[in-house]
Design a protein around this motif. Structure first.
Motif, mmCIF file in Angstrom:
data_model
loop_
_atom_site.group_PDB
_atom_site.id
_atom_site.type_symbol
_atom_site.label_atom_id
_atom_site.label_comp_id
_atom_site.label_asym_id
_atom_site.label_seq_id
_atom_site.Cartn_x
_atom_site.Cartn_y
_atom_site.Cartn_z
ATOM 1 N N THR A 77 0.866 -1.164 0.000
ATOM 2 C CA THR A 77 0.000 0.000 0.000
ATOM 3 C C THR A 77 0.908 1.220 0.000
ATOM 4 N N ALA A 78 0.321 2.356 -0.344
ATOM 5 C CA ALA A 78 1.127 3.576 -0.383
ATOM 6 C C ALA A 78 1.741 3.841 0.991
ATOM 7 N N GLU A 79 0.946 3.581 2.041
ATOM 8 C CA GLU A 79 1.425 3.845 3.400
ATOM 9 C C GLU A 79 2.653 3.005 3.712
ATOM 10 N N ARG A 80 2.523 1.696 3.442
ATOM 11 C CA ARG A 80 3.639 0.811 3.779
ATOM 12 C C ARG A 80 4.861 1.145 2.925
ATOM 13 N N ALA A 81 4.635 1.438 1.641
ATOM 14 C CA ALA A 81 5.750 1.759 0.759
ATOM 15 C C ALA A 81 6.495 2.971 1.306
ATOM 16 N N ALA A 82 5.737 4.018 1.671
ATOM 17 C CA ALA A 82 6.378 5.231 2.182
ATOM 18 C C ALA A 82 7.178 4.920 3.434
ATOM 19 N N LEU A 83 6.577 4.116 4.309
ATOM 20 C CA LEU A 83 7.257 3.799 5.567
ATOM 21 C C LEU A 83 8.553 3.048 5.292
ATOM 22 N N VAL A 84 8.471 2.034 4.446
ATOM 23 C CA VAL A 84 9.648 1.193 4.191
ATOM 24 C C VAL A 84 10.739 2.003 3.519
ATOM 25 N N VAL A 85 10.357 2.777 2.501
ATOM 26 C CA VAL A 85 11.367 3.577 1.784
ATOM 27 C C VAL A 85 12.013 4.570 2.745
ATOM 28 N N GLY A 86 11.168 5.247 3.550
ATOM 29 C CA GLY A 86 11.699 6.241 4.483
ATOM 30 C C GLY A 86 12.659 5.620 5.474
ATOM 31 N N VAL A 87 12.236 4.509 6.084
ATOM 32 C CA VAL A 87 13.092 3.876 7.092
ATOM 33 C C VAL A 87 14.373 3.367 6.445
ATOM 34 N N ALA A 88 14.257 2.816 5.238
ATOM 35 C CA ALA A 88 15.452 2.299 4.560
ATOM 36 C C ALA A 88 16.440 3.433 4.290
ATOM 37 N N LEU A 89 15.905 4.553 3.816
ATOM 38 C CA LEU A 89 16.782 5.699 3.537
ATOM 39 C C LEU A 89 17.502 6.148 4.808
ATOM 40 N N ILE A 90 16.733 6.262 5.870
ATOM 41 C CA ILE A 90 17.338 6.722 7.126
ATOM 42 C C ILE A 90 18.418 5.736 7.572
ATOM 43 N N PHE A 110 13.821 12.139 15.119
ATOM 44 C CA PHE A 110 12.871 13.013 14.429
ATOM 45 C C PHE A 110 12.608 12.521 13.011
ATOM 46 N N LEU A 111 13.681 12.129 12.308
ATOM 47 C CA LEU A 111 13.489 11.678 10.924
ATOM 48 C C LEU A 111 12.604 10.434 10.882
ATOM 49 N N LEU A 112 12.850 9.507 11.812
ATOM 50 C CA LEU A 112 12.010 8.309 11.876
ATOM 51 C C LEU A 112 10.550 8.686 12.138
ATOM 52 N N ALA A 113 10.349 9.568 13.116
ATOM 53 C CA ALA A 113 8.992 9.979 13.470
ATOM 54 C C ALA A 113 8.337 10.671 12.287
ATOM 55 N N ALA A 114 9.111 11.499 11.575
ATOM 56 C CA ALA A 114 8.546 12.206 10.424
ATOM 57 C C ALA A 114 8.116 11.205 9.359
ATOM 58 N N THR A 115 8.898 10.137 9.187
ATOM 59 C CA THR A 115 8.512 9.112 8.213
ATOM 60 C C THR A 115 7.193 8.470 8.617
ATOM 61 N N VAL A 116 7.067 8.136 9.901
ATOM 62 C CA VAL A 116 5.830 7.503 10.368
ATOM 63 C C VAL A 116 4.644 8.434 10.162
ATOM 64 N N VAL A 117 4.831 9.705 10.554
ATOM 65 C CA VAL A 117 3.719 10.652 10.415
ATOM 66 C C VAL A 117 3.350 10.823 8.945
ATOM 67 N N ALA A 118 4.367 10.892 8.076
ATOM 68 C CA ALA A 118 4.076 11.064 6.651
ATOM 69 C C ALA A 118 3.345 9.842 6.115
ATOM 70 N N ALA A 119 3.798 8.648 6.511
ATOM 71 C CA ALA A 119 3.216 7.435 5.947
ATOM 72 C C ALA A 119 1.806 7.197 6.454
ATOM 73 N N TYR A 120 1.585 7.380 7.755
ATOM 74 C CA TYR A 120 0.272 7.025 8.301
ATOM 75 C C TYR A 120 -0.586 8.216 8.696
ATOM 76 N N GLY A 121 -0.075 9.430 8.486
ATOM 77 C CA GLY A 121 -0.901 10.594 8.728
ATOM 78 C C GLY A 121 -1.190 11.330 7.433
ATOM 79 N N VAL A 122 -0.123 11.722 6.753
ATOM 80 C CA VAL A 122 -0.286 12.584 5.580
ATOM 81 C C VAL A 122 -0.869 11.794 4.405
ATOM 82 N N ILE A 123 -0.344 10.569 4.157
ATOM 83 C CA ILE A 123 -0.811 9.833 2.975
ATOM 84 C C ILE A 123 -2.288 9.453 3.086
#
Lengths: 403, 447
Positions: free
Chosen positions: A26-39, A67-80
């Motif tokens: 899902t878009a949410e999971r993709a964003a989370l995984v990509v974000g965490v992987a990048l970090i 903060f970066l991790l938290a921002a990824t979570v918020v972006a994936a499960y809040g913003v998307i």
């Protein structure tokens, strides 16, 4: 009236053919995984590289990674999910925002705040101390406590010098000669850290506890509710001071104590929403179709609770910004992190500030910009969060479309 | 009606424990459903009718597996529902669908109509969004809406339209049984008949059995082949809708029927319950559960009064028991013991009490007369408990002692059909006793 005789049977699905394929991407999971992987990648790079600096003189600390991790979570499960919901609306986002300028302004402000938070580390460390540039007034104003070396126009005699503002320091400087523009941005970064980290931590925790207590009921509910009640009785500030005594000042410690102890109110709200909604017809129908409790919570109960939940969360985040500023005002913050609270405190000779806190030797009204500007930024942040909370709530409610 | 029933319920019980304290010690139980059996044949419409609190909604939920039965068994297509697992359970979840009462909470306000109707498909793993949309558009048109409505939200529809959407959602997985819990109680008359027509049409078109749960006899009369009347967790009468409603055998069915406004005043006499309070299902009355309200309660064998006098006595007795007396009939115990006793006492004598409950004249039976007089005097003095005890001791009906078993309904005069259902009322006989209307009658014959 409806067609009746033409086709006596509608499409009859062969359920044996339909595999219970859980969609994994899902878009949410993709964003989370990509974000965490990048970090993780960047973190690993920094760890493996020889020098302490990541790029240039950028040296992220633990709190930055959190903060970066938290921002990824918020972006994936809040913003998307929010964006997905908005996309289905018939009123365009632009129209909706134009109709409510206050919400538009607030979202722009909060977006700027968060952008500063993300881009903050790239701004580099603090500028050098320039005591000889202390107390430059903002452009268009004059100061009767002029710096040793006034960069702007100087008027008056040798003993009553008046320094006028200069474009070198458009918002003036404080007593260390730090430009207020920098201090405001640094404070915004702290505020962004506070809000994003607590949002990523508190909201899932509170929602999980509230949903479990509400859906399970019985002993589980009793125990969780009792725990929440006990937890709400422990003052988080006191715990922070105890931690402060052991570990010294730390933004992460502040966020951890307040994050751990302050989700109870939201959990209670979620629980009461769940109890109120679990008997609704659509929940019964979903359950009779074999939907799990998690499905019902995710698809029905949480989306229907946003009317109370979203404003409450935004209010809590605003409160955290205020608490952090208060702690910093008292001087219990890291010296290196410039919070609006500490900037205000340094620029006013407040007798209540802690021993560690520096105090201004000048009366506050003579150097008003050094305390008024951060105070205005703090106020604007609080107002923006509350207004945005209401805006998000309204945006999520499909009944708002008609007006 | 051929073959096995699609759904068969045997001796179903659902009790809710009343617990107290941290350890959740059970201090009592609400007997919401207490021993209910019925069959729903394939393609038929069965109605369950009763007042609110009779356990009919709990029955419906238990049939669907939303509640775990305390005892008894629900079989769907021959398989016990509680033992289904995996694929078979999923298949049952698709084949039995629910339509809930209130159209306003039947649909999630945050979901578009399309999402709501597609939800069963989604829950059951149909991930192909295009296919879902095609099915939804088709089915929305079949229930009288437009395929374009899929993108709208429930608040943009009227109550009747929302109920159509609910029906569409139930139909989308091609069920064999639809449980409709008061599907029309929140709708006005014209919309109601439209929705009932739609349900009827769908039932015939797709050969779906419908279990109607309703308090509204008109709905049952219109839509159901057979009807079961529930009171306090038990089925008191059942049979073909026409014969049960035309010729009700159980006093409770008559009460229900007379609560529907009628032009014929003679209908009403037997149809008024003695008391209005539905007893608490955590403490149901002994014997026949309807006896405290039954206008047709059987008099004690040794009582020799006219039928109408007996009804007045019974009404007096059970009103005292339920605490439902008219205001003029109860004295104030405070004023009797206080100093101003003469002032308050003058208005309330045994005679005024008797007048208020319609027993002013002296009764022909001396024992009965004495008991009524005593009770009236106790009431005038404000002692309701003493009055209750006196009356309970003097007038004990067989209905309190003996729980009626289901016996065959008395056949209509000239009826062709051999079986017209069963009724559980001592007036129609106890199984195996000499009083039975049909001594050879076998309880629970419904072949």
């Amino acid at each position: 009236m409806p067609p009746t005789e033409d086709a006596p049977q509608f499409e009859d699905l062969d359920w044996d053919d339909i595999q219970r394929s859980k969609r994994t991407v899902t878009a949410e999971r993709a964003a989370l995984v990509v974000g965490v992987a990048l970090i993780a990648l960047v973190r690993a790079y920094q760890w493996l590289s020889a020098g302490p600096y990541l790029i240039g003189d950028l040296r992220p600390a633990t709190v930055d990674w959190v903060f970066l991790l938290a921002a990824t979570v918020v972006a994936a499960y809040g913003v998307i999910p929010f964006a997905k919901r908005l996309r289905r609306r018939r009123v365009s986002l632009f129209d909706a925002l134009r109709r409510r300028p206050a919400v538009a302004l607030s979202s722009a402000f909060v977006a700027g705040l968060l952008a500063v938070g993300v881009a903050g580390p790239a701004l580099g460390g603090s500028p050098p101390l320039r005591f000889h540039h202390a107390f430059h007034p903002p452009v268009g104003f004059a100061s009767t406590v002029p710096p040793q070396e006034c960069l702007g126009v100087e008027t008056g005699g040798a003993f009553d010098r008046v320094c006028h503002g200069t474009w070198e320091y458009p918002l003036g400087t404080n007593k260390r000669g730090h430009p207020l523009g920098f201090l405001l941005i640094a404070g915004a970064r702290t505020a962004a850290y506070v809000t994003v980290i607590s949002a990523a931590f508190i909201v899932p925790l509170a929602a999980a506890v509230g949903v479990v207590a509400g859906i399970r009921g019985g002993v589980v509910d009793d125990l969780l509710s009792a725990y929440v009640d006990v937890q709400l009785c422990i003052p988080a500030l006191l715990l922070y001071f105890i931690g402060y005594a052991y570990y010294g000042p730390s933004l992460l410690l502040l966020l951890a104590t307040f994050g751990l102890l302050s989700w109870g109110g939201i959990a209670r709200l979620v629980r009461s929403e769940v109890i109120q909604r679990r008997g609704e017809g659509y929940v019964l129908v979903a359950r009779s179709l074999g939907a799990s409790g998690a499905y019902v919570a995710r698809r029905h109960i949480i989306p229907n609770s946003t009317n109370t939940l979203v404003p409450a969360v935004f209010q809590l985040l605003a409160l955290f910004v205020l608490i952090e500023a208060g702690v910093a005002f008292l001087g219990f913050h890291e010296v290196g992190t410039y919070s609006w609270g500490s900037t205000i405190s340094e620029s006013s000779n407040a007798a209540i500030a802690g021993q560690l806190q520096e105090r201004a030797e000048q009366p506050a009204y003579k150097i008003w910009w050094a305390s008024t500007l951060p105070a205005a930024a703090l106020t604007a942040t609080l107002v923006a969060f509350k207004t945005l909370g209401d805006g998000v709530r309204d945006a999520l409610d499909p009944r708002g479309d008609r007006s | 009606m051929s073959g096995d029933p699609i759904c068969s319920v045997r001796d179903l019980k659902k009790h809710y424990p009343i617990t107290r304290g941290l350890l959740r010690r059970e201090v009592g139980r609400v007997r919401a459903v207490d021993g209910v059996s019925f069959d729903v044949e394939r393609g038929e419409a069965l109605g369950i009718v009763g007042e609110s609190g009779s356990g009919k909604t709990t029955t419906a939920h238990t049939v669907l597996g939303l509640e775990e039965p305390t005892a008894g068994e629900v079989r769907f297509d021959g398989e016990p529902v509680s033992e289904l697992t995996g694929e078979e359970r999923d298949a049952f979840r698709r084949r039995a669908q629910l339509i809930v009462q209130d159209p306003n909470d039947a649909l999630d306000p945050r979901m578009t109509v399309g999402e709501a109707v597609a939800e069963p498909l989604r829950i059951h793993g149909l991930d192909d969004a295009e296919r879902r949309n095609a099915i939804v558009a088709d089915i929305l048109e079949r229930v009288g809406l437009s395929g374009d409505d899929a993108d709208r939200y429930p608040h943009e529809f009227s109550g009747g339209e929302k109920q159509r959407i609910s029906i569409a959602r139930a139909l989308v997985v091609s069920p064999d049984l639809i449980v409709a819990d008061e599907p029309t109680s929140a709708l006005d008359a014209r919309v109601r008949s439209e929705i009932l027509d739609l349900l009827d049409r769908i039932r015939r078109e797709f050969d779906i059995a419908v279990l109607f749960v309703s308090h509204d006899l008109d709905v049952i009369r219109r839509s159901c082949d057979r009807v079961a009347v529930m009171y306090l967790g038990e089925i008191v009468e059942r049979g073909a809708t026409d014969s049960v409603l035309a010729d009700p055998a159980h006093p409770y069915t008559r009460v229900l029927l007379s609560s529907v406004p009628s032009l014929d005043p003679t209908d009403r006499e037997l149809g008024r319950p003695l008391t209005d309070t539905v007893p608490n299902p955590s403490d149901p009355p002994s014997g026949c559960r309807f006896h405290p309200r039954c206008p047709d309660v059987i008099p004690p064998a040794d009582l020799s009064v006219s039928e109408s006098t007996w009804r007045a006595i019974a009404g007096f007795r059970f009103s005292v028991q339920a605490g439902e007396l008219p205001e003029a009939a109860v004295g104030d115990p405070e004023s009797e013991t206080g100093t101003g006793g003469d002032r308050a006492g003058e208005g309330r004598t045994a005679a005024t009490v008797r007048r208020a409950v319609g027993l002013a004249e002296e009764l022909p039976d001396p024992d009965a007369e004495a008991a009524v007089e005593d009770a009236a005097a106790a009431l005038a003095a404000g002692d309701v408990d003493a009055a209750d005890e006196t009356l309970a001791a003097a007038f004990t009906s067989v209905c309190e002692r003996e729980a009626p078993a289901a016996v065959d309904r008395p056949a209509d005069a000239g009826a062709e059909r051999v079986t017209t259902g069963t009724v559980s009322c001592l007036r129609h006989g106890r199984s195996g006793s000499a009083e039975a209307v049909r001594p050879d009658g076998d309880a629970e014959t419904e072949n």
